[in-house]
Design a protein around this motif. Structure first.
Motif, short mmCIF file in Angstrom:
data_model
loop_
_atom_site.label_atom_id
_atom_site.label_comp_id
_atom_site.label_asym_id
_atom_site.label_seq_id
_atom_site.Cartn_x
_atom_site.Cartn_y
_atom_site.Cartn_z
N ASN A 174 -8.62 12.04 7.11
CA ASN A 174 -9.57 13.05 6.96
C ASN A 174 -11.07 12.27 7.50
N GLY A 175 -10.74 11.58 8.88
CA GLY A 175 -11.58 10.50 9.93
C GLY A 175 -10.80 10.26 10.81
N SER A 176 -11.05 9.47 11.46
CA SER A 176 -10.88 8.18 12.95
C SER A 176 -10.39 7.39 12.50
N LEU A 177 -9.15 7.42 13.64
CA LEU A 177 -8.04 6.44 13.28
C LEU A 177 -7.80 5.08 14.48
N PHE A 178 -8.49 3.56 13.98
CA PHE A 178 -8.90 3.06 14.59
C PHE A 178 -7.26 2.53 14.36
N VAL A 179 -6.60 1.41 15.23
CA VAL A 179 -6.18 0.41 15.17
C VAL A 179 -5.66 -0.45 16.00
N PHE A 180 -6.84 -1.22 15.94
CA PHE A 180 -7.45 -2.36 17.78
C PHE A 180 -7.22 -3.80 17.62
N GLY A 181 -6.54 -4.44 18.20
CA GLY A 181 -6.74 -5.92 18.69
C GLY A 181 -6.11 -6.49 17.15
N LEU A 204 1.02 -1.61 0.09
CA LEU A 204 -0.19 -0.15 0.25
C LEU A 204 0.40 1.10 -0.23
N ASP A 205 2.40 1.10 -0.68
CA ASP A 205 3.36 2.54 0.64
C ASP A 205 2.66 3.03 -1.37
N GLY A 206 1.81 3.34 -2.11
CA GLY A 206 1.83 4.37 -3.36
C GLY A 206 0.34 5.21 -3.19
N LEU A 207 -0.22 5.10 -1.74
CA LEU A 207 -1.71 5.49 -1.19
C LEU A 207 -1.14 6.58 -0.27
N THR A 208 -1.15 8.10 -0.46
CA THR A 208 -0.68 9.38 -0.12
C THR A 208 -1.56 9.81 0.81
N ALA A 209 -2.65 9.56 0.99
CA ALA A 209 -3.87 10.41 1.50
C ALA A 209 -4.91 8.97 2.38
N VAL A 210 -5.95 9.11 3.20
CA VAL A 210 -7.08 8.52 3.35
C VAL A 210 -8.42 9.78 3.36
N ASN A 211 -9.16 9.87 2.54
CA ASN A 211 -10.59 11.03 3.00
C ASN A 211 -11.55 10.65 3.64
N GLY A 212 -11.04 9.51 4.82
CA GLY A 212 -12.13 8.97 5.25
C GLY A 212 -11.82 8.53 6.32
N ASN A 213 -12.22 7.14 7.36
CA ASN A 213 -11.38 6.99 7.93
C ASN A 213 -10.87 6.09 8.19
N LEU A 214 -9.63 5.41 8.28
CA LEU A 214 -8.92 4.51 8.57
C LEU A 214 -8.42 3.24 9.45
N TYR A 215 -8.53 1.99 9.16
CA TYR A 215 -9.28 0.86 10.17
C TYR A 215 -8.74 0.11 9.86
N PHE A 216 -7.95 -0.59 11.20
CA PHE A 216 -6.73 -1.77 11.14
C PHE A 216 -6.94 -2.62 12.58
N MET A 217 -7.94 -3.47 12.09
CA MET A 217 -9.08 -4.36 13.25
C MET A 217 -8.91 -5.68 13.46
N LYS A 222 -2.34 -12.26 12.86
CA LYS A 222 -0.78 -11.49 12.68
C LYS A 222 0.19 -10.88 11.99
N LEU A 223 -1.04 -9.59 11.94
CA LEU A 223 -0.34 -8.66 11.42
C LEU A 223 0.41 -7.87 12.07
N GLU A 224 1.80 -7.47 11.45
CA GLU A 224 3.39 -7.52 12.11
C GLU A 224 3.92 -5.45 12.57
N SER A 225 2.83 -5.16 11.30
CA SER A 225 4.20 -3.79 10.79
C SER A 225 2.82 -3.03 9.99
N LEU A 226 2.77 -1.90 10.38
CA LEU A 226 2.00 -1.33 9.09
C LEU A 226 2.73 -0.48 8.43
N THR A 227 4.47 -0.52 8.30
CA THR A 227 4.95 -0.15 6.79
C THR A 227 4.32 -0.31 6.10
#
Length: 267
Positions: A138-145, A107-120, A124-129
């Motif tokens: 431009n919304g909420s940022l949830f990184v949970f569980g 996903l390293d081509g993304l430059t902006a999120v025009n709403g919520n960004l959720y990783f829930m 096994k996810l180890e990194s948000l690189t």
């Protein structure tokens, strides 16, 4: 709408004709992903990817833009190979319940999120690189569980710019357990103190000496009231400033050489 199992329109190579799919795209199994029209570079609508048989997104390799939302959930994907060319998502991104997902570097081509960004609940996810180039949410940022997630430094620069109360970071591994934990991990704390002090060796004002960063230990972090300070290099005088997760000063203290260790009260 394009539903699971819908065969794509025929497409020559190089692609000719319209490369925009108008309408929502719903991919519910690997067959539907494999049938994704390689001519499509833009989805004028939402993209929903869900299904336990989905383990490869490489057929989406030419996709550049989704004008609506992007949801990827309940898949068997290990990574997002195939989304390297995706640069723009019009509204929110939800990445949830992917039991085998380990990384999102594609996903390293993304430059902006025009709403919520959720990783829930991606266990096994180890990194948000892969989010390193995102400059705004431009919304909420949830990184949970995400129980193995310890590297959230890719979102550290975003935290001061997301509205207060719109960030939830919790239930992940050490390094990504809270806003403060992310900022502490990604920005090792140092103190700025003059090694010679003002007026002790011929300096008459603050502009006559060069400040140097001196390693220090400040713990625990996060903290509510009292925290311990240990400065690991000799100094004569200086100033300590402690800021919270949003960069707001919570304590300023003039230091003398005898203050190399002690307890700080933040109340």
């Amino acid at each position: 709408n394009a539903n699971a199992g819908t065969a794509p329109a025929s497409c020559s190579d190089p692609c000719a004709g319209n490369t925009t799919h108008v309408g929502n795209m719903i991919l519910l199994n690997q067959t539907a992903v494999n049938n994704f029209d390689p001519c499509i570079t833009k989805i004028q609508g939402n993209l929903w990817i869900q299904g336990g048989t989905i383990n490869d997104l490489s057929p989406l390799g030419n996709l550049v833009e989704v004008t609506g939302y992007l949801t990827i959930r309940n898949t068997s994907l290990v990574d997002f190979t195939g989304l390297e060319n995706l640069t723009d998502v019009g509204t929110y991104i939800h990445i949830n319940y992917n039991n085998k997902l380990e990384g999102i570097a594609a996903l390293d081509g993304l430059t902006a999120v025009n709403g919520n960004l959720y990783f829930m609940l991606n266990p096994k996810l180890e990194s948000l690189t892969g989010l390193d180039n995102v400059t705004s949410v431009n919304g909420s940022l949830f990184v949970f569980g995400n129980f193995q997630l310890s590297d959230c430094c890719a979102i550290d620069p975003l935290l001061p710019n997301v509205p207060t109360g719109a960030v939830v970071i919790s239930g992940n591994k050490s390094g990504c357990m809270s806003i403060a934990n992310v900022q502490q991990t990604c920005n090792p704390q140092t103190l700025t103190v003059p090694t010679d002090g003002i007026g002790t060796k011929g300096y008459d004002n603050e502009s006559d000496f060069v400040q140097q960063k001196i390693d220090a230990q400040i713990y625990p972090n996060p903290v509510t009231n009292n925290m311990s300070l240990v400065i690991e290099k000799e100094f004569e005088t200086g100033k300590l400033m402690i800021v919270d997760a949003f960069g707001r000063p919570v304590l300023t203290k003039e230091l003398q050489s005898s203050d190399w260790y002690g307890t700080l009260n933040l109340e």
